[in-house]
Scaffold this motif. Structure first.
Motif, PDB file in Angstrom:
ATOM      1  N   SER A  26       0.857  -1.221  -0.068  1.00 52.60           N
ATOM      2  CA  SER A  26      -0.134   0.069   0.021  1.00 52.60           C
ATOM      3  C   SER A  26       0.810   1.361  -0.078  1.00 52.60           C
ATOM      4  O   SER A  26       2.021   0.994   0.050  1.00 52.60           O
ATOM      5  CB  SER A  26      -0.924  -0.053   1.396  1.00 52.60           C
ATOM      6  N   HIS A  27       0.326   2.603  -0.059  1.00 49.91           N
ATOM      7  CA  HIS A  27       0.973   3.791   0.182  1.00 49.91           C
ATOM      8  C   HIS A  27       2.009   4.141  -0.874  1.00 49.91           C
ATOM      9  O   HIS A  27       1.639   4.677  -1.583  1.00 49.91           O
ATOM     10  CB  HIS A  27       1.643   3.722   1.556  1.00 49.91           C
ATOM     11  N   SER A  94       1.887   3.174   5.997  1.00 50.06           N
ATOM     12  CA  SER A  94       0.968   2.280   6.430  1.00 50.06           C
ATOM     13  C   SER A  94       1.538   1.597   7.795  1.00 50.06           C
ATOM     14  O   SER A  94       0.569   0.879   8.421  1.00 50.06           O
ATOM     15  CB  SER A  94       0.596   1.297   5.320  1.00 50.06           C
ATOM     16  N   ALA A  97      -0.021   3.537  10.379  1.00 52.88           N
ATOM     17  CA  ALA A  97      -1.496   3.307  10.457  1.00 52.88           C
ATOM     18  C   ALA A  97      -1.971   1.919  10.888  1.00 52.88           C
ATOM     19  O   ALA A  97      -2.991   1.844  11.539  1.00 52.88           O
ATOM     20  CB  ALA A  97      -2.032   3.582   9.158  1.00 52.88           C
ATOM     21  N   TYR A  98      -1.268   0.632  10.599  1.00 54.25           N
ATOM     22  CA  TYR A  98      -1.694  -0.507  10.845  1.00 54.25           C
ATOM     23  C   TYR A  98      -0.969  -1.280  11.920  1.00 54.25           C
ATOM     24  O   TYR A  98      -1.494  -2.399  12.306  1.00 54.25           O
ATOM     25  CB  TYR A  98      -1.542  -1.260   9.447  1.00 54.25           C
ATOM     26  N   ARG A 161      -4.541  10.420  10.221  1.00 49.85           N
ATOM     27  CA  ARG A 161      -3.339  10.449   9.154  1.00 49.85           C
ATOM     28  C   ARG A 161      -4.351  10.829   7.939  1.00 49.85           C
ATOM     29  O   ARG A 161      -5.254  10.611   7.710  1.00 49.85           O
ATOM     30  CB  ARG A 161      -2.773   9.097   9.337  1.00 49.85           C
ATOM     31  N   GLY A 162      -3.344  11.208   6.951  1.00 52.18           N
ATOM     32  CA  GLY A 162      -3.894  11.853   5.582  1.00 52.18           C
ATOM     33  C   GLY A 162      -4.922  12.628   5.936  1.00 52.18           C
ATOM     34  O   GLY A 162      -5.732  12.864   4.978  1.00 52.18           O
ATOM     35  N   ARG A 228      -0.827  18.438  -1.938  1.00 52.36           N
ATOM     36  CA  ARG A 228      -1.811  17.766  -1.845  1.00 52.36           C
ATOM     37  C   ARG A 228      -3.041  17.707  -2.424  1.00 52.36           C
ATOM     38  O   ARG A 228      -3.151  18.898  -2.912  1.00 52.36           O
ATOM     39  CB  ARG A 228      -2.397  17.726  -0.260  1.00 52.36           C
ATOM     40  N   ILE A 255      -6.806  12.962   2.221  1.00 55.50           N
ATOM     41  CA  ILE A 255      -6.120  12.950   0.982  1.00 55.50           C
ATOM     42  C   ILE A 255      -6.348  11.888   0.003  1.00 55.50           C
ATOM     43  O   ILE A 255      -6.863  10.874   0.140  1.00 55.50           O
ATOM     44  CB  ILE A 255      -4.534  12.502   1.649  1.00 55.50           C
ATOM     45  N   ASN A 258      -1.665  13.004  -4.904  1.00 54.95           N
ATOM     46  CA  ASN A 258      -0.511  14.385  -4.810  1.00 54.95           C
ATOM     47  C   ASN A 258      -0.328  14.763  -6.193  1.00 54.95           C
ATOM     48  O   ASN A 258      -0.599  14.191  -7.267  1.00 54.95           O
ATOM     49  CB  ASN A 258       0.757  13.683  -4.369  1.00 54.95           C
ATOM     50  N   ALA A 317       4.045   9.328   0.703  1.00 57.04           N
ATOM     51  CA  ALA A 317       3.277   8.917  -0.680  1.00 57.04           C
ATOM     52  C   ALA A 317       3.305   9.975  -1.728  1.00 57.04           C
ATOM     53  O   ALA A 317       3.185   9.656  -2.874  1.00 57.04           O
ATOM     54  CB  ALA A 317       1.939   8.378  -0.127  1.00 57.04           C
TER      55      ALA A 317
HETATM   56  P1  AMP Z   1      -3.515   3.529   2.469  1.00 59.33           P
HETATM   57  O1  AMP Z   1      -2.548   2.225   1.786  1.00 59.33           O
HETATM   58  O2  AMP Z   1      -4.189   4.247   1.205  1.00 59.33           O
HETATM   59  O3  AMP Z   1      -4.812   3.035   3.488  1.00 59.33           O
HETATM   60  O4  AMP Z   1      -2.704   4.372   3.459  1.00 59.33           O
HETATM   61  C1  AMP Z   1      -2.079   4.147   4.246  1.00 59.33           C
HETATM   62  C2  AMP Z   1      -2.010   5.321   5.175  1.00 59.33           C
HETATM   63  O5  AMP Z   1      -0.939   6.167   4.817  1.00 59.33           O
HETATM   64  C3  AMP Z   1      -3.093   6.082   5.884  1.00 59.33           C
HETATM   65  O6  AMP Z   1      -2.963   6.448   7.032  1.00 59.33           O
HETATM   66  C4  AMP Z   1      -3.321   7.137   4.775  1.00 59.33           C
HETATM   67  O7  AMP Z   1      -3.900   8.341   5.148  1.00 59.33           O
HETATM   68  C5  AMP Z   1      -1.729   7.390   4.350  1.00 59.33           C
HETATM   69  N1  AMP Z   1      -1.557   7.775   2.882  1.00 59.33           N
HETATM   70  C6  AMP Z   1      -1.997   7.263   1.912  1.00 59.33           C
HETATM   71  N2  AMP Z   1      -1.656   7.675   0.751  1.00 59.33           N
HETATM   72  C7  AMP Z   1      -1.289   8.876   1.229  1.00 59.33           C
HETATM   73  C8  AMP Z   1      -0.893  10.035   0.437  1.00 59.33           C
HETATM   74  N3  AMP Z   1      -0.977  10.207  -0.824  1.00 59.33           N
HETATM   75  N4  AMP Z   1      -0.331  11.030   1.311  1.00 59.33           N
HETATM   76  C9  AMP Z   1      -0.295  11.145   2.510  1.00 59.33           C
HETATM   77  N5  AMP Z   1      -0.725  10.001   3.210  1.00 59.33           N
HETATM   78  C10 AMP Z   1      -1.033   9.056   2.473  1.00 59.33           C
END
Ligand code: AMP
Ligand code: AMP
Length: 361
Positions: A26-27, A94, A97-98, A161-162, A228, A255, A258, A317
């Motif tokens: 991810s990310h 991530s 986050a996870y 986050r995000g 962003r 978010i 970008n 990201a």
């Molecule tokens: P995701 O894999 O999209 O669920 O993102 C995992 C974590 O990274 C989450 O906390 C998102 O808010 C953060 N995140 C994902 N994409 C971006 C981005 N383009 N800019 C900033 N944070 C991001």
């Protein structure tokens, strides 16, 4: 907490001819994997079934390990598999986050490219603020108590986050009104109220600077820049003000993507000095300091003052806008350099010079 010596012992056992780069799918995983492949390293993706399509359709993962949940990264059998594949993990958004910080610090026996000790500085807003302050950066004012709100503030939920779940408030009454409403609608828990972070809202445009600190070369590089693209705040201007008032519109900051930017050239010397200073302080607070990518998240006002509201001590990201190349990476390296590849290049150099233990923790 896992001792550095334990990680060194693991890396010592690795087959240096077969070093692999791994991360959770991810990310910025595509960015990381593509870069690793271009540097001749193998890649391992830990991903969920529903996301597998992505890492198959873009052929950048040599090995895909499917898990029910990213937190399975901590499971013994997954860790053992990663060590067997000679994996160095690249943490990204991530991870925070996870997976909990405690688990990363105490239970993850796989080498990480980056400084684990800085994690505690990054996720604690007060410590982070001290770090940036010591680096001499301009910071938005903080309000400890909602009663003190005397200007527009941006309220940030703990752990948000995000940008999800941020809201604006302009006075103590306005703050009370909004949070009461949010509690009523179940968007906010009573006990979280205490932990909302109130920051002066800086009027200006956002700009995120992506740097790379090379421990091996002792240099801070500026590799890219983005802004962003957020829902719904970036579309509010498309609705006439009269309608905005009628529906009592509040901006939200989720978010979605970008957008690459370049900066006025006259601002770049300051941007470079900011990066250098942040790295210098990081060496003092958590030796050897930042390892690899980091990002300063800023707002630039119409007086061209740069306010930093956050630091991420890892790949962001936003650096995905540079996959392939970006203007600043191009200026330093010519074509084909970007954050994912720069990380892999450092790992390759570390491996070739038998200095991997300097960059993994
Ligand atoms: P995701 O894999 O999209 O669920 O993102 C995992 C974590 O990274 C989450 O906390 C998102 O808010 C953060 N995140 C994902 N994409 C971006 C981005 N383009 N800019 C900033 N944070 C991001
Ligand atoms: P973040 O997820 O923390 O990177 O920020 C989400 C959004 O809030 C971005 O559009 C930022 O530009 C904006 N933002 C965060 N802090 C501030 C601040 N102190 N003043 C103005 N805008 C901010």
């Amino acid at each position: 907490m896992i001792e550095k010596e334990e990680i060194d012992r693991i890396i010592e056992e690795y087959d240096k001819e077969k070093i692999a780069v791994g991360t959770i799918g991810s990310h910025s995983a595509l960015n990381i994997f593509k870069g690793a492949k271009e540097e001749g390293l193998r890649t391992v993706c830990i991903c969920r079934e529903r996301d597998k399509i992505l890492y198959q359709r873009f052929p950048v993962a040599d090995e895909i390990i499917v898990v029910d949940d990213f937190s399975s990264l901590i499971d013994d059998e997954i860790q053992e598999k990663l060590r067997r594949l000679n994996v160095i993990l690249i943490p990204h958004g991530s991870f925070n986050a996870y997976i909990s910080m405690e688990e990363i610090l105490n239970s993850l026996y796989v080498p990480i490219f980056g400084n684990r000790k800085l994690l505690s500085w990054e996720i604690d807003r007060e410590k982070q603020r001290r770090w940036l302050q010591q680096a001499g950066l301009n910071l938005p004012k903080i309000f400890d108590n909602p009663e003190e709100i005397d200007r527009l503030v941006i309220a940030k939920f703990p752990g948000a986050r995000g940008g999800k779940g941020y809201f604006l408030a302009s006075s103590p009454e306005n703050f009370k009104e909004k949070t009461e409403k949010m509690i009523r609608y179940g968007q906010l828990k009573e006990e979280d109220l205490e932990r909302i972070y109130l920051q002066e809202y800086i009027l200006g445009v956002n700009a995120y600077f992506q740097y790379f600190h090379s421990i091996l070369n002792d240099e801070v590089e500026l590799l890219g820049m983005d802004k962003r693209y957020e829902s719904a705040v970036d579309s509010i201007g498309r609705i006439p003000a009269s309608e905005q008032l009628q529906i009592d519109l509040n901006p939200t900051y989720t978010i979605v993507g970008n957008i690459p930017i370049t900066l006025r050239e006259s601002l770049l010397p300051e941007v470079l000095r900011m990066g250098d200073n942040v790295v210098e302080v990081s060496k003092r607070i958590a030796p050897p300091g930042i390892i690899g990518p980091f990002c300063l998240e800023t707002i630039i006002t119409d007086k061209l003052e740069i306010y930093t509201f956050e630091i991420s001590a890892r790949i962001v990201a936003g650096s995905n806008v540079g996959i392939g190349t970006s203007p600043y990476a191009y200026l330093k390296y010519g074509e084909g350099m970007y954050m994912g590849r720069r990380i892999a290049m450092e790992i390759r150099h570390g491996s070739e010079r038998e200095e991997l233990e300097k960059i993994v923790y």
